[in-house]
Design an enzyme around this catalytic site. Sequence first.
Site, PDB file in Angstrom:
ATOM      1  N   ARG A  15       0.798  -1.256   0.053  1.00 56.34           N
ATOM      2  CA  ARG A  15      -0.020   0.096   0.066  1.00 56.34           C
ATOM      3  C   ARG A  15       0.852   1.202   0.080  1.00 56.34           C
ATOM      4  NH1 ARG A  15      -0.708   4.650   2.738  1.00 56.34           N
ATOM      5  NH2 ARG A  15      -0.281   3.632   4.628  1.00 56.34           N
ATOM      6  N   ASP A  16       1.598   1.634   1.061  1.00 62.72           N
ATOM      7  CA  ASP A  16       1.990   2.783   1.325  1.00 62.72           C
ATOM      8  C   ASP A  16       3.532   2.930   0.331  1.00 62.72           C
ATOM      9  OD1 ASP A  16       3.295   5.095   2.128  1.00 62.72           O
ATOM     10  OD2 ASP A  16       3.390   4.426   4.205  1.00 62.72           O
ATOM     11  N   HIS A 207       4.357   4.095  12.617  1.00 60.80           N
ATOM     12  CA  HIS A 207       4.700   4.086  11.309  1.00 60.80           C
ATOM     13  C   HIS A 207       5.640   5.359  11.224  1.00 60.80           C
ATOM     14  CE1 HIS A 207       3.107   3.762   7.005  1.00 60.80           C
ATOM     15  NE2 HIS A 207       3.644   4.978   7.100  1.00 60.80           N
ATOM     16  N   HIS A 209       8.449   7.119   8.624  1.00 61.82           N
ATOM     17  CA  HIS A 209       9.393   7.396   7.291  1.00 61.82           C
ATOM     18  C   HIS A 209      10.952   7.699   7.569  1.00 61.82           C
ATOM     19  CE1 HIS A 209       5.794   7.041   4.260  1.00 61.82           C
ATOM     20  NE2 HIS A 209       5.122   7.144   5.530  1.00 61.82           N
ATOM     21  N   CYS A 240       3.957   9.862   0.989  1.00 63.24           N
ATOM     22  CA  CYS A 240       2.391  10.303   0.973  1.00 63.24           C
ATOM     23  C   CYS A 240       2.473  11.246  -0.212  1.00 63.24           C
ATOM     24  CB  CYS A 240       1.964  10.912   2.327  1.00 63.24           C
ATOM     25  SG  CYS A 240       0.475  11.722   2.247  1.00 63.24           S
ATOM     26  N   ASN A 249       9.361   4.567   3.670  1.00 67.68           N
ATOM     27  CA  ASN A 249       9.431   3.907   5.064  1.00 67.68           C
ATOM     28  C   ASN A 249      10.680   3.594   5.509  1.00 67.68           C
ATOM     29  OD1 ASN A 249       6.107   3.928   5.961  1.00 67.68           O
ATOM     30  ND2 ASN A 249       6.300   3.512   3.754  1.00 67.68           N
TER      31      ASN A 249
END
Length: 300
Positions: A15-16, A207, A209, A240, A249
Site C-alpha cells: 500500500r504505502d 509508522h 518514514h 505520501c 518508510n
Amino acid sequence: MKLPQEVEIIEVCPRDGFQNIKTPIPAETKIEIIDKLVGCGFKWIEATSFVHPKAIPQMADAAQVLQTVKEKHAGKVSFIALAPNLFGAQRAIEAGADAITFVISASEKHNLENTKQTIEQSVAALTEVCKIKGDCKVRLAVATAFDCPFAGKVEPGQVISLIEAGLAAGADDIVLADTIGTAAPLQMEALLKPLTQKYSQLSFILHIHDTQGMGLANVVTALSLGVTRFETAAFGLGGCPFAPGAAGNIATEDLVNMLHKMDIGTGLNYEKILQVAHCIQAKLGIPPMGHLARIAACQG
C-alpha cells in the site's frame, strides 16, 4: 535500557510503498509480491488502499488485489486496507478486509490536503465506519503526529485530542505516523512517553518514514518506552502524495536485521524478506531505498 523480547512488524509496502510509484504496477505483480511477503511470516500485511483512482491511480485495482490475496491466503495472514473516508471503508469491508486503516491527520491543514475534510468531519466519518465494521478491525492512523509539511511542529496535545476522539468513535487500534519522516529521537520520546503512560491499556503502532535517516534511531527510542508494534515497507518504499518531501518508510529488512542483532524476536525470516526486496527491484526496476537491499545490490 530495558528492551522487549518480541516485536510485531506490520508490512505496508503493497500500500504505502506502491502508492507513490507513478508507473502503473500490474495487479498480478502486486499479488505476486504479496504472496512472497506472506511467506516471510508476517501476521498482518497492508495490501492496498480504497481511495479514488483520480487521487491515487496506482490503487485503482484495490478490490481485485485484496480479494485475490484473501482467497489465496485465508487463515495464514490478515490483510489491512487503508481508507480515507466512509465510502472507501465500505468498499474495503465488502472486499473482505480484516482491518481498515482510517487516516486522520493531527494537523488540520494536512487533513484538508489529504482527505478534503476537516478533522471534525473525518472523526464523524470514523464514527460511522465503526458502526458498520462488523468483525473488521478499525485502526485510527494519526497522520502528521510529529510534524506537518504545511504547519510545522505538531503539539502532543493535538495528537491526544485526536486519539480521544478516535477511541470515543470506536477505533480498535491507534497508529502514530511520522508522515514526513522528520521526527528525531527526543521528539519521539516527548510524544510517546506521555502517551504510553496515559493510555497504558493501548498497544500503539508506530509508522515511521525515514526521510532524514533517523528511522531506526526512533525505533530504539520507542522500544525503550515499551512500544512493540511497527509498520515498515520492504525495500524502503513509501511516501505520501499529499505530504511534500516525504520519503520512504523504514525498510523492513533493515529493521528486522537490527532487531535480530539486538536479540529481539520478530517471527520473520530475514533472508526471505531480502529476497522480496530483490523481487521488487527486478519487477519495478527502481533502486533500493533501504541500507541492506542497497548493499546486497552492490555485492550482486
